[in-house]
Each structure stands twice: as C-alpha cells, then as structure tokens.
Design an enzyme around this catalytic site. Structure first.
Site, PDB file in Angstrom:
ATOM      1  N   SER A 162       0.828  -1.208   0.000  1.00  0.00           N
ATOM      2  CA  SER A 162       0.000   0.000   0.000  1.00  0.00           C
ATOM      3  C   SER A 162       0.858   1.252   0.000  1.00  0.00           C
ATOM      4  O   SER A 162       0.385   2.328  -0.344  1.00  0.00           O
ATOM      5  CB  SER A 162      -0.860   0.053   1.264  1.00  0.00           C
ATOM      6  OG  SER A 162      -1.612  -1.108   1.383  1.00  0.00           O
ATOM      7  N   ASN A 210      -4.076   6.026  -1.129  1.00  0.00           N
ATOM      8  CA  ASN A 210      -3.654   6.158   0.272  1.00  0.00           C
ATOM      9  C   ASN A 210      -3.023   7.515   0.584  1.00  0.00           C
ATOM     10  O   ASN A 210      -3.059   7.972   1.714  1.00  0.00           O
ATOM     11  CB  ASN A 210      -2.723   5.020   0.667  1.00  0.00           C
ATOM     12  CG  ASN A 210      -3.525   3.770   0.967  1.00  0.00           C
ATOM     13  OD1 ASN A 210      -4.585   3.834   1.584  1.00  0.00           O
ATOM     14  ND2 ASN A 210      -3.057   2.634   0.498  1.00  0.00           N
TER      15      ASN A 210
HETATM   16  P1  NAD Z   1      -2.684  -9.765   6.471  1.00  0.00           P
HETATM   17  O1  NAD Z   1      -1.942  -9.615   7.742  1.00  0.00           O
HETATM   18  O2  NAD Z   1      -4.150 -10.031   6.493  1.00  0.00           O
HETATM   19  O3  NAD Z   1      -2.021 -10.937   5.581  1.00  0.00           O
HETATM   20  C1  NAD Z   1      -0.637 -11.090   5.392  1.00  0.00           C
HETATM   21  C2  NAD Z   1      -0.374 -12.582   5.195  1.00  0.00           C
HETATM   22  O4  NAD Z   1       0.976 -12.759   4.735  1.00  0.00           O
HETATM   23  C3  NAD Z   1      -0.506 -13.393   6.498  1.00  0.00           C
HETATM   24  O5  NAD Z   1      -1.441 -14.434   6.281  1.00  0.00           O
HETATM   25  C4  NAD Z   1       0.901 -13.934   6.734  1.00  0.00           C
HETATM   26  O6  NAD Z   1       0.922 -15.249   7.282  1.00  0.00           O
HETATM   27  C5  NAD Z   1       1.472 -13.956   5.323  1.00  0.00           C
HETATM   28  N1  NAD Z   1       2.942 -13.893   5.289  1.00  0.00           N
HETATM   29  C6  NAD Z   1       3.760 -13.116   6.016  1.00  0.00           C
HETATM   30  N2  NAD Z   1       5.041 -13.350   5.659  1.00  0.00           N
HETATM   31  C7  NAD Z   1       5.029 -14.292   4.692  1.00  0.00           C
HETATM   32  C8  NAD Z   1       6.027 -14.948   3.918  1.00  0.00           C
HETATM   33  N3  NAD Z   1       7.324 -14.651   4.072  1.00  0.00           N
HETATM   34  N4  NAD Z   1       5.643 -15.860   3.000  1.00  0.00           N
HETATM   35  C9  NAD Z   1       4.335 -16.169   2.820  1.00  0.00           C
HETATM   36  N5  NAD Z   1       3.333 -15.571   3.522  1.00  0.00           N
HETATM   37  C10 NAD Z   1       3.675 -14.654   4.444  1.00  0.00           C
HETATM   38  O7  NAD Z   1      -2.358  -8.435   5.631  1.00  0.00           O
HETATM   39  P2  NAD Z   1      -3.200  -7.813   4.403  1.00  0.00           P
HETATM   40  O8  NAD Z   1      -4.154  -6.820   4.909  1.00  0.00           O
HETATM   41  O9  NAD Z   1      -3.638  -8.927   3.513  1.00  0.00           O
HETATM   42  O10 NAD Z   1      -2.039  -6.972   3.669  1.00  0.00           O
HETATM   43  C11 NAD Z   1      -1.125  -7.597   2.790  1.00  0.00           C
HETATM   44  C12 NAD Z   1      -0.499  -6.528   1.908  1.00  0.00           C
HETATM   45  O11 NAD Z   1      -1.533  -5.885   1.145  1.00  0.00           O
HETATM   46  C13 NAD Z   1       0.239  -5.433   2.653  1.00  0.00           C
HETATM   47  O12 NAD Z   1       1.357  -5.035   1.906  1.00  0.00           O
HETATM   48  C14 NAD Z   1      -0.794  -4.315   2.713  1.00  0.00           C
HETATM   49  O13 NAD Z   1      -0.248  -3.037   2.834  1.00  0.00           O
HETATM   50  C15 NAD Z   1      -1.474  -4.488   1.361  1.00  0.00           C
HETATM   51  N6  NAD Z   1      -2.844  -3.946   1.273  1.00  0.00           N
HETATM   52  C16 NAD Z   1      -3.711  -4.053   2.328  1.00  0.00           C
HETATM   53  C17 NAD Z   1      -5.000  -3.538   2.204  1.00  0.00           C
HETATM   54  C18 NAD Z   1      -5.986  -3.647   3.339  1.00  0.00           C
HETATM   55  O14 NAD Z   1      -7.042  -2.992   3.279  1.00  0.00           O
HETATM   56  N7  NAD Z   1      -5.731  -4.451   4.347  1.00  0.00           N
HETATM   57  C19 NAD Z   1      -5.411  -2.931   1.010  1.00  0.00           C
HETATM   58  C20 NAD Z   1      -4.515  -2.877  -0.065  1.00  0.00           C
HETATM   59  C21 NAD Z   1      -3.228  -3.387   0.083  1.00  0.00           C
END
Ligand code: NAD
Length: 296
Positions: A119, A190
């Site tokens: 993000s 963002n």
């Molecule tokens: P989340 O915490 O729900 O999910 C992250 C997942 O990644 C977890 O299940 C974790 O086990 C896994 N993980 C961590 N390290 C890992 C590795 N080395 N190998 C494989 N899996 C691994 O987080 P999220 O909200 O899904 O966010 C993920 C990304 O998307 C971030 O970069 C975030 O900024 C971006 N994002 C989030 C949103 C939102 O609204 N939450 C929106 C757009 C983008």
C-alpha cells in the site's frame, strides 16, 4: 507476454482475495503461505466466500468447484517456479518484503512478472532487491478484493513498457479497472485517504464526537459508504498504522503521522475486524459495539 499461471504470496485479507479473483478469471493460481495452518485458514476463507456466492445464486456450484480446483496452497517457494506473474501480499513490512524478494529472485523463472500489492512501500526499492527490475510493478488491489473495482498499477523508472501493458491487460481480465500511479508513497488513494483517516482519529482524541457519531456524520453528511472507523477496522489497524508510518516517513508532514490512540490499539492487539476488535468490538457481528472511550 502471456500470463498462464499466477502466484500469490500471503493468503491473508488481501492475498486470499487476489487468489480468489485470479482463479475466478480462469488462471491456475498457486498461493504461498508461511505454514500449513495458514494455508488452510486462507483456503477456508476463500471457500466460505465462494459458498456465499453460490447461495446467493451469483455463482453456480459447478463454477464454485472449478474455481477451487484452480487454487493450490503451498508452503514451499519452489512451487512458484512456473508462475508467469507473482503477486506478493505479505504483511506491510519493508524488511520482510525485501528479504522475500531476494529469496524469490533465484527461484522464479526469468520471464516472470513480479508485482507487489504494497500500500505504501517503495516499489523501486523492492525491484532493486531482484536482478530484474525491469520486470517489476506495483499491483495495488483494494479491500475486499472480489468487490472493489480499482487496481492501482505502479510503473517505476525501469519498468519495461511491455510488462506494464501485460499487467494492465491482466487487471482487465480480472474485471478490474486499472489506474496508473507513480512510485511515490501511498500512490494515489492512500496518499489522500491516510490523512483523512488519521484526522478522524485525532478528532476523536480531541473530543469532536464519539466513534459512532463521527462514522454516522461522514456517512450521512458526505455520502461515504461507511465512516472512517468502520473503514479503519476493515483495513486492519496494524496495516493502517504501518501505511501511515511509511507515508509519514516519505513526506514528513504531521497529517500522515499515526496518532497515539491508533498505536495503542495496535500494541493491545486490537487489529480491527480480522482480530474481532478494533474501534468496534465484533463479538456480536450483527451489532458491533464502539470502543469505550474512558478506557482508551
Ligand atoms: P494480512 O496480515 O491479512 O495478511 C498477510 C499474510 O501474509 C498473512 O497471512 C501472513 O501469514 C502472510 N505472510 C507473512 N510473511 C510471509 C512470507 N514470508 N511468505 C508467505 N506468507 C507470508 O495483511 P493484508 O491486509 O492482507 O495486507 C497484505 C499486503 O496488502 C500489505 O502489503 C498491505 O499493505 C497491502 N494492502 C492491504 C489492504 C488492506 O485494506 N488491508 C489494502 C490494499 C493493500
């Protein structure tokens, strides 16, 4: 350049949504998670969402099964070696992402397109952790991925124009509308959204209104589909706090900085909907209760 097989890394909130839409669009999709248990949790969340679509009649049971059959959850990075496009959606942590991309560089095929769903982190920095920066883009989906139409496509100084075109076409195949953004922290959405959300928390801290009233005011007064605290709980307070820190780090403007209350909620493990409690308590999903302010 043709995308036949897709890889998604991380099957949390965003990764599970990205994997779902890729498989729904017909792409065999390999999902990498950190453990078997997390693979199962991610796949279970996707199954539940598909099941709801079947119950609503938007998806036939046959299509639902076909989508699930196109998904494969793995814990071994080498299983991504055949993917033409790999989308990373792990936690918003710079070190973790850089370390992951360094490790993947020796595993993914040379022609693969590499994408991060970050993000706010620098796409340029991530691409330089690999030996093929020209094949790297930002592919920023919105939450919930199966519902939200927008994808921000981030092209860096070095991105190959053909890679950019291929990713634009891929977004279209997923039924999404792409916009092009440059690689500056927060991209477009963002950069504008974070100051608004952080201001809502500061307004709450300063007693402008209650959580429920600020939410109601922005929903009914501005026509937003939901108020800022409901949205923060959807995004995840840990994720929102990380994004705010990263955008603040780049621009050094106080409006981007995460307020103390947000930091304390994250330290206390109140991450929003995904942990069951954030600005609201979701113990009763039909009637979320706002945080008691005298205990903030
Ligand atoms: P989340 O915490 O729900 O999910 C992250 C997942 O990644 C977890 O299940 C974790 O086990 C896994 N993980 C961590 N390290 C890992 C590795 N080395 N190998 C494989 N899996 C691994 O987080 P999220 O909200 O899904 O966010 C993920 C990304 O998307 C971030 O970069 C975030 O900024 C971006 N994002 C989030 C949103 C939102 O609204 N939450 C929106 C757009 C983008």
């Amino acid at each position: 350049m043709q995308i036949r097989e897709v890889g998604v890394i991380g099957c949390g909130l965003m990764g599970s949504g990205i994997a779902q839409v890729a498989a729904t669009a017909g792409f065999p999709t390999v999902v990498l998670e950190a453990s078997e248990e997390l693979c199962q949790r991610g796949m279970h969340n996707i199954s539940q969402r598909l099941e709801r679509l079947v119950q609503k009649g938007t998806l036939s049971p046959h299509e639902g099964t076909a989508i699930q059959n196109r998904l494969k959850a793995v814990t071994d990075k080498s299983q991504l070696s055949n993917c033409d496009l790999v989308i990373e959606a792990i936690i918003e942590n710079r070190e973790e992402k850089l370390q992951l991309w360094r490790a993947l560089d020796g595993i993914l095929k040379r022609e693969a397109i590499l994408a991060s769903n970050t993000s706010s982190l620098s796409i340029t920095e991530m691409m330089m952790a690999t030996s093929r920066p020209e094949r790297f883009v930002g592919l920023h989906f919105f939450n919930p991925v199966p519902v939200m139409e927008l994808v921000e496509i981030v092209r860096t100084i070095l991105t190959d124009p053909q890679v950019h075109q291929t990713v634009l076409a891929f977004a279209g195949k997923l039924g999404k509308t792409p916009v092009c953004a440059s690689d500056s922290a927060g991209f477009i959405v963002n950069r504008l959204l974070i100051p608004y959300l952080m201001d809502a928390i500061r307004a709450l801290e300063q007693g402008a209104g209650s959580i429920a009233d600020i939410d109601r005011a922005m929903k009914l007064g501005c026509g937003h589909p939901m108020g800022p605290f409901v949205l923060l709980d959807f995004i995840g307070l840990d994720t929102a706090c990380s994004i705010a820190n990263i955008v603040f780090e780049e621009f050094r403007e106080p409006r981007f900085a995460p307020p103390g209350l947000l930091k304390r909620l994250v330290i206390a493990g109140r991450y929003g909907r995904k942990s069951g409690k954030g600005f609201y308590d979701y113990s009763d999903p039909n009637s979320p209760k706002p945080l008691e302010l005298d205990r903030r």
